[in-house]
Design a protein around this motif. Structure first.
Motif, PDB file in Angstrom:
ATOM      1  N   ASP A 103       0.861  -1.189   0.000  1.00  0.00           N
ATOM      2  CA  ASP A 103       0.000   0.000   0.000  1.00  0.00           C
ATOM      3  C   ASP A 103       0.898   1.241   0.000  1.00  0.00           C
ATOM      4  OD1 ASP A 103      -2.197   1.672   0.364  1.00  0.00           O
ATOM      5  OD2 ASP A 103      -2.659   0.964   2.395  1.00  0.00           O
ATOM      6  N   HIS A 166      -2.200   1.765   9.276  1.00  0.00           N
ATOM      7  CA  HIS A 166      -2.819   0.510   9.708  1.00  0.00           C
ATOM      8  C   HIS A 166      -1.860  -0.662   9.560  1.00  0.00           C
ATOM      9  CE1 HIS A 166      -3.297  -0.172   5.322  1.00  0.00           C
ATOM     10  NE2 HIS A 166      -3.532   1.125   5.302  1.00  0.00           N
ATOM     11  N   HIS A 173      -6.493  -3.960   5.962  1.00  0.00           N
ATOM     12  CA  HIS A 173      -6.446  -3.099   7.146  1.00  0.00           C
ATOM     13  C   HIS A 173      -6.607  -3.954   8.388  1.00  0.00           C
ATOM     14  CE1 HIS A 173      -7.915  -0.241   3.960  1.00  0.00           C
ATOM     15  NE2 HIS A 173      -6.924   0.450   4.468  1.00  0.00           N
ATOM     16  N   THR A 197       1.441   0.506   7.735  1.00  0.00           N
ATOM     17  CA  THR A 197       1.644   1.676   6.874  1.00  0.00           C
ATOM     18  C   THR A 197       1.830   2.919   7.739  1.00  0.00           C
ATOM     19  OG1 THR A 197      -0.672   2.412   6.741  1.00  0.00           O
ATOM     20  CG2 THR A 197       0.039   0.688   5.185  1.00  0.00           C
ATOM     21  N   GLU A 199       1.023   6.880   6.755  1.00  0.00           N
ATOM     22  CA  GLU A 199       0.382   7.600   5.649  1.00  0.00           C
ATOM     23  C   GLU A 199      -0.238   8.916   6.091  1.00  0.00           C
ATOM     24  OE1 GLU A 199      -3.399   5.693   4.334  1.00  0.00           O
ATOM     25  OE2 GLU A 199      -2.686   3.933   5.394  1.00  0.00           O
ATOM     26  N   GLU A 230       2.396   7.717   1.483  1.00  0.00           N
ATOM     27  CA  GLU A 230       2.227   6.461   2.228  1.00  0.00           C
ATOM     28  C   GLU A 230       3.295   5.452   1.836  1.00  0.00           C
ATOM     29  OE1 GLU A 230      -1.447   4.313   1.401  1.00  0.00           O
ATOM     30  OE2 GLU A 230      -1.230   3.136   3.241  1.00  0.00           O
TER      31      GLU A 230
HETATM   32 CO    CO Z   1      -3.046   2.440   3.777  1.00  0.00          CO
END
Ligand code: CO
Ligand code: MF3
Ligand code: CO
Length: 256
Positions: A103, A166, A173, A197, A199, A230
């Motif tokens: 991500d 997350h 997530h 992550t 972000e 991110e």
């Molecule tokens: Co994310």
């Protein structure tokens, strides 16, 4: 070898595909293209590279990536909106390869953008990288939030409170939530093998946001500009590994 090296290898493959998707898009982003066209390019690139786009059909989302323009904070939906001179846009790509998720998002400047927008983008990127640089086992989640908040507020910007980073691995997530604000020495401790992550969503004006009637598009209440970057990272024995680094050195604008 340790008990998470196999997971990290898979996360790296997914993260690398997400990063290469943004690298590819960078060479197409310009005045006159629609956000739907960005979505189409992203969808095809991920498919051609044997991955899947995580956002597509995620909780009713109907596109393959998020395109968040100007005062859109996150979760902007690709549409027939044409990129215009002076726009800033975040493109957020999440790829699934071998059940693992990568991500990542970056900002893009369309044509000539205002100095204030460029400063916001720079500070947002710096805040993410400053947080990544302090990561290691034993650090607490509050230290991450504090690092980001302290930096961007010193630049006169504000941290969005309603969305966060997350945990991520074979689930898009998962716990823990990674808040981009907070107090030093609070929250749970980082352990080797954790993957999540960072972000930060940073506003030029106030931090308040609202979600539009489409159920997705989050915008600043005061219509001020918002920026976000991110990365997906993994905690190692003595620091961290970034799974979503650009292969072409496209870390932040200008992408030369
Ligand atoms: Co994310
Ligand atoms: N990529 C976003 C994140 O960073 C989530 C997008 S969900 C979507 O967590 F459905 F809006 F695509
Ligand atoms: Co994302």
């Amino acid at each position: 070898m340790n008990n998470y090296s196999e997971k990290f290898e898979k996360m790296k493959i997914a993260g690398n595909l997400a990063a290469r998707t943004l690298d590819m898009l960078t060479d197409h982003i310009k005045v006159g293209i629609s956000t739907d066209y960005i979505d189409k390019l992203g969808y095809e690139f991920i498919k051609d590279n044997h991955g899947h786009s995580a956002p597509l059909f995620y909780r009713g989302f109907k596109k393959s990536l998020c395109t968040s323009l100007n005062h859109v904070v996150c979760h902007g939906i690709p549409s027939d909106r044409i990129l215009d001179d002076g726009d800033i846009i975040n493109i957020d790509v999440t790829a699934i390869v071998n059940e693992h998720y990568g991500d990542t998002s970056r900002m893009f400047c369309i044509g000539k953008t205002p100095v204030k927008a460029n400063n916001l983008i720079d500070s947002t990127y710096e805040s993410m990288m400053k947080a990544i640089k302090i990561l290691k086992p034993g650090l607490k989640l509050g230290d991450i939030g504090h690092e980001i908040q302290n930096y961007v507020e010193s630049k006169g910007f504000s941290v969005v409170k309603d969305f966060c980073g997350h945990g991520i691995s074979t689930i898009f997530h998962e716990p823990p939530n990674i808040l981009h604000y907070g107090e030093k020495n609070t929250g749970i401790e980082l352990d080797p093998g954790m993957t999540f992550t960072i972000e930060p969503m940073i506003n030029a004006g106030k931090y308040d946001i609202k979600v539009l009637d489409d159920g997705w598009t989050a915008v600043t209440k005061d219509k001020s500009l918002s920026a976000q970057f991110e990365h997906t990272i993994g905690i190692t024995e003595n620091g961290c590994e970034i799974f979503t680094k650009s292969v072409k050195g496209y870390s932040k604008p200008p992408y030369l």
